[in-house]
Design a protein around this motif. Structure first.
Motif, PDB file in Angstrom:
ATOM      1  N   SER A 446      58.307  -2.759 -44.274  1.00 41.20           N
ATOM      2  CA  SER A 446      58.372  -4.359 -44.047  1.00 41.20           C
ATOM      3  C   SER A 446      59.518  -4.767 -43.674  1.00 41.20           C
ATOM      4  O   SER A 446      60.554  -4.526 -44.129  1.00 41.20           O
ATOM      5  N   ALA A 447      59.517  -5.613 -42.562  1.00 38.90           N
ATOM      6  CA  ALA A 447      60.742  -6.093 -41.949  1.00 38.90           C
ATOM      7  C   ALA A 447      61.702  -5.177 -41.107  1.00 38.90           C
ATOM      8  O   ALA A 447      62.935  -5.555 -41.022  1.00 38.90           O
ATOM      9  N   SER A 448      61.408  -4.021 -41.187  1.00 41.67           N
ATOM     10  CA  SER A 448      62.009  -3.130 -40.213  1.00 41.67           C
ATOM     11  C   SER A 448      62.139  -3.580 -38.864  1.00 41.67           C
ATOM     12  O   SER A 448      63.057  -3.298 -38.152  1.00 41.67           O
ATOM     13  N   GLY A 449      61.479  -4.244 -38.307  1.00 45.42           N
ATOM     14  CA  GLY A 449      61.363  -4.722 -36.975  1.00 45.42           C
ATOM     15  C   GLY A 449      60.405  -4.378 -36.075  1.00 45.42           C
ATOM     16  O   GLY A 449      60.340  -4.366 -34.845  1.00 45.42           O
ATOM     17  N   LYS A 450      59.322  -3.680 -36.704  1.00 50.14           N
ATOM     18  CA  LYS A 450      58.166  -2.915 -35.797  1.00 50.14           C
ATOM     19  C   LYS A 450      57.530  -3.974 -34.853  1.00 50.14           C
ATOM     20  O   LYS A 450      57.335  -3.681 -33.871  1.00 50.14           O
ATOM     21  N   GLY A 451      57.320  -5.048 -35.529  1.00 50.92           N
ATOM     22  CA  GLY A 451      56.488  -6.188 -34.646  1.00 50.92           C
ATOM     23  C   GLY A 451      57.241  -6.676 -33.562  1.00 50.92           C
ATOM     24  O   GLY A 451      56.678  -6.638 -32.272  1.00 50.92           O
ATOM     25  N   THR A 452      58.705  -6.970 -33.709  1.00 50.74           N
ATOM     26  CA  THR A 452      59.582  -7.516 -32.817  1.00 50.74           C
ATOM     27  C   THR A 452      59.701  -6.394 -31.792  1.00 50.74           C
ATOM     28  O   THR A 452      59.636  -6.631 -30.423  1.00 50.74           O
ATOM     29  N   GLU A 584      67.124 -10.040 -45.618  1.00 51.25           N
ATOM     30  CA  GLU A 584      68.123 -11.300 -44.831  1.00 51.25           C
ATOM     31  C   GLU A 584      67.166 -11.544 -43.628  1.00 51.25           C
ATOM     32  O   GLU A 584      67.175 -12.814 -43.424  1.00 51.25           O
ATOM     33  N   ARG A 585      66.597 -10.659 -43.011  1.00 52.44           N
ATOM     34  CA  ARG A 585      65.713 -10.802 -41.951  1.00 52.44           C
ATOM     35  C   ARG A 585      64.598 -11.894 -42.273  1.00 52.44           C
ATOM     36  O   ARG A 585      64.233 -12.694 -41.374  1.00 52.44           O
ATOM     37  N   ARG A 586      63.932 -11.450 -43.405  1.00 51.13           N
ATOM     38  CA  ARG A 586      62.721 -12.350 -43.894  1.00 51.13           C
ATOM     39  C   ARG A 586      63.188 -13.626 -44.228  1.00 51.13           C
ATOM     40  O   ARG A 586      62.621 -14.372 -43.861  1.00 51.13           O
ATOM     41  N   TYR A 587      64.546 -13.764 -44.766  1.00 50.00           N
ATOM     42  CA  TYR A 587      64.995 -15.157 -45.212  1.00 50.00           C
ATOM     43  C   TYR A 587      65.224 -15.916 -44.034  1.00 50.00           C
ATOM     44  O   TYR A 587      64.681 -17.152 -43.939  1.00 50.00           O
ATOM     45  N   GLN A 639      69.033  -2.967 -28.505  1.00 49.22           N
ATOM     46  CA  GLN A 639      69.397  -1.712 -28.909  1.00 49.22           C
ATOM     47  C   GLN A 639      68.102  -0.867 -29.423  1.00 49.22           C
ATOM     48  O   GLN A 639      68.174   0.133 -28.950  1.00 49.22           O
ATOM     49  N   ALA A 640      67.764  -1.673 -30.252  1.00 54.46           N
ATOM     50  CA  ALA A 640      66.139  -0.882 -30.799  1.00 54.46           C
ATOM     51  C   ALA A 640      65.430  -0.490 -29.643  1.00 54.46           C
ATOM     52  O   ALA A 640      64.723   0.330 -29.564  1.00 54.46           O
ATOM     53  N   VAL A 641      65.119  -1.695 -28.860  1.00 51.41           N
ATOM     54  CA  VAL A 641      64.157  -1.761 -27.693  1.00 51.41           C
ATOM     55  C   VAL A 641      64.526  -0.426 -26.796  1.00 51.41           C
ATOM     56  O   VAL A 641      63.608   0.264 -26.318  1.00 51.41           O
TER      57      VAL A 641
END
Ligand SMILES: Nc1ncnc2c1ncn2[C@@H]1O[C@H](COP(=O)(O)OP(=O)(O)O)[C@@H](O)[C@H]1O
Ligand SMILES: Nc1ccn([C@H]2C[C@H](O)[C@@H](COP(=O)(O)OP(=O)(O)O)O2)c(=O)n1
Length: 653
Positions: A446-452, A584-587, A639-641
């Protein structure tokens, strides 16, 4: 039940060296065994059916020796040396129908009163008729005893003197009866010619042409009067041609040629062409009537799709190519209207009742099929459904249905090993010319950034995007709305199986309601992770997730995309980040949406969900050995993309 899942294909192109022809291999093995002298048989097919024939001639006392990839057969000069044997013929119709007449001639004049050869096969073989052939042999004086049901294997052959000059055999059940009699005929016609009369219309004539052609290669000439009378002149002997190369299998060629016609092509088969002695090369003409572009070489054929892109419906008499005709039944799914395959009554007595089997399986893909005693009409659906295909221990059913994947759906083939009968390497060879719809699988917590990351990558590549987590969230929301408990596995699985959900223009709709925001609520997050542990719920969503694999490609994100749903994905990424970074991202996401959030609660929630996702029994979250690890804790979205795009660039057509 063992199965193989074949993914949707975008196209088929390439070149295939055909395995040796089954029809030629088994005829050559028997003729070489009966001939005078040694024969080196090259390019022999290695499959269940040829092993049956090889085993049989060895059991009858004929010596063979492997020489590299070739087989040397030490011919027995017309009479099998060993006539006490129990021969298992599996499900090889050609083997039993040609061995029986040959053995009967060896038993003629055999001095050993205890000589007896028994032949039996798999249960289906014991349902395949052989009575007409045995009737013919009895006219010659043969002694044949039924060991089970009269007219069907198993049977026992005993010594008896053969002597007639004339024999008649039915030609409208199986041409293999005639092939069997013809091959044995020179061994009977020692002093006087033997005339074979065919009663009724002879079906599958090209197979008889193969027989005559090969007999000639071994020095025996048959005089043919039309297709109803064959005269074998007296005093001919089979003499080895020294070496003989087996042509590529023209029936097997049909799958690859059809792949070229249905999947763009060009696909070239090497090993059978213009000069082939096999009637099944005429399958290419049938494809041409559908509009496919066919090119011929001496020992190759090439097929590609019509320039118009659309294949035409057909109405054809296929009596001359009964085996390859099954491939046309599947090709009919790609035609511009209903197609009729006529004069294929022999399908009813093959490995299975092929008319019934093909009709049943074509319907699973969505086709409308009308069955008649000797023909079928196939009307294609607007789009093909994914389907689980049963194969009835019939290699050709398994092979021809692989082609349906060129129409877009996943196809599961049950009991795929039945292809061992004629082509053990079939599925690997097919994969070699196939280009599946590519998949980028992104899994992670969760919130690792998969969706984004997934959404951006899909947009750049022009691929579809599947947020599989959203499906579990929708199931949870639908259950909460209906008051179904989140551990009621049966009810939840029925909700998942018939989920009235759609993804449209960035919105998530449930029963037409916009639930885009609602499924992101805390209740749905917790609910989703609870329903996701239930195997029946995961099963119910399995094919639905796969249905997103279409068009130019798919980016799929979740927990088990690379491990369970798309194990053949071309790129697999395991996206992760430290728990602190993810909290932190979820927050930030929640605060930005104007929602209340507490860091401690978020951290606790993440730990709990990570544990539930990774410790569940079914499809747990874990990085597979074949997935590339990407830790996004210290890098930007861009960078991830970029990282994923670099790995996925080879997938784009
Ligand atoms: N390097 C990064 N990669 C992906 N997302 C990041 C990165 N850095 C920050 N983020 C942010 O983290 C959040 C990830 O949430 P999301 O994509 O919903 O994750 P998931 O689908 O894995 O639950 C987004 O708000 C995104 O902008
Ligand atoms: N392929 C998937 C996708 C999600 N899940 C589960 C795991 C999560 O607890 C829920 C919700 O997934 P989602 O990816 O939306 O969750 P996050 O936003 O990453 O927390 O579904 C799963 O089991 N398998």
């Amino acid at each position: 039940m063992e199965f193989i899942d074949l993914p949707p294909l975008q196209k088929a192109a390439g070149s295939v060296r055909l395995p040796g022809s089954k029809s030629i291999s088994n005829r050559v093995l028997l003729l070489a065994a009966l001939a005078e002298g040694e024969t080196l048989v090259e390019d022999l097919l290695d499959s269940d059916d040829t092993r049956v024939m090889r085993g049989a001639i060895v059991a009858l006392g004929v010596k063979t020796m492997e020489e590299g990839k070739a087989l040397r057969v030490f011919g027995c000069g017309g009479r099998f040396p060993k006539l006490k044997a129990d021969i298992f013929v599996g499900n090889s119709g050609l083997s039993i129908r040609t061995l029986v007449p040959a053995i009967v001639t060896s038993l003629s004049g055999c001095a050993d009163v205890d000589a007896e050869v028994r032949l039996s096969g798999v249960p289906r073989m014991h349902e395949r008729p052989i009575g007409d052939l045995v009737d013919g042999l009895k006219q010659l004086g043969a002694c044949v005893e039924w060991l089970g049901q009269e007219g069907y294997p198993p049977l026992a052959l005993k010594p008896a003197l053969l002597g007639a000059e004339r024999v008649s055999v039915r030609g409208n059940v199986s041409s293999q009866f005639l092939t069997g009699l013809l091959q044995a005929a020179p061994l009977v016609a020692r002093d006087k010619p033997l005339t074979i009369d065919v009663e009724g219309e002879l079906i599958s004539r090209p197979y008889v042409e193969i027989t005559l052609n090969l007999m000639e290669r071994f020095g025996v000439i048959v005089q043919r009067e039309g297709w109803n009378r064959f005269v074998v002149p007296a005093a001919q002997r089979y003499v080895s041609p020294g070496r003989i190369a087996v042509e590529g299998d023209a029936s097997t060629a049909s799958y690859f040629l059809a792949a070229g016609a249905l999947g763009g092509g060009p696909v070239r088969v090497v090993g059978a062409g213009r000069k082939s002695i096999q009637g099944d090369v005429k399958f290419a003409d049938a494809l041409a009537t559908m509009g496919a572009e066919i090119t011929w070489g001496d020992d190759w054929i090439e097929a590609r799709a019509p320039t118009s892109g659309k294949l035409k419906a057909f109405d054809l008499d296929l009596n001359h190519i009964p085996d390859a005709a099954m491939t046309l039944a599947v090709a009919a799914l790609f035609a511009d209207g209903p197609s009729t395959l006529r004069n294929i009554g022999s399908w009813r007595v093959k490995e299975t009742d092929r008319i019934a089997a093909m009709a049943t399986e074509l319907r699973k893909l969505g086709a409308t099929v009308e069955e008649f005693p000797e023909s079928i009409t196939v009307t294609p659906p607007a789009g093909l459904n994914p389907a689980v295909i049963d194969t009835y221990e019939d290699h050709r059913v398994a092979m021809c249905f692989s082609l349906a994947t060129l129409g877009g759906p996943y196809v599961r083939i049950n009991d795929p090993r039945c292809v061992n009968k004629t082509f053990p390497e079939y599925f690997t060879t097919f994969a070699g010319i196939a280009t599946p719809v590519p998949v980028v699988a992104i899994d992670g917590p969760s919130a690792s950034g998969k969706g984004t990351v997934g959404a951006l990558v899909a947009r750049i590549l022009g691929f579809e995007h599947l947020d599989s987590g959203a499906l579990y969230r929708i199931v949870a929301l639908a259950a909460l709305r209906k008051g179904v408990a989140l551990d009621d596995e049966t009810s939840l699985a029925s909700i998942a199986a018939a989920l009235p959900a759609r993804f449209e223009d960035g919105l998530v709709l449930l029963d037409g309601d916009d639930v885009t925001e609602a499924i992101r609520s805390e209740a749905c997050s917790v609910g989703a992770s609870r329903v996701a542990v239930l195997p029946a719920v995961r099963d119910a969503l399995f094919w639905r997730q796969r249905s997103y694999r279409t068009g130019s490609g798919l980016v799929a994100e979740g927990r088990d995309m690379g491990s369970v749903i798309f194990p053949d994905a071309g790129v697999k990424i395991f996206l992760t980040a430290s728990v602190e970074a993810r909290a932190e991202r979820r927050y930030k996401q929640l605060i930005d949406k104007g929602m209340a959030a507490k860091m401690d609660d978020l951290l606790k929630d993440l730990y709990e969900r990570d544990a539930r996702d990774s410790q569940r029994a079914v499809a747990p979250l874990k990085r597979g050995d074949d997935a590339v690890l990407l830790d996004t804790s210290g890098i930007t979205v861009q960078q991830a993309v970029d990282f994923v795009i670099e790995r996925a660039s080879s997938l784009r057509n």
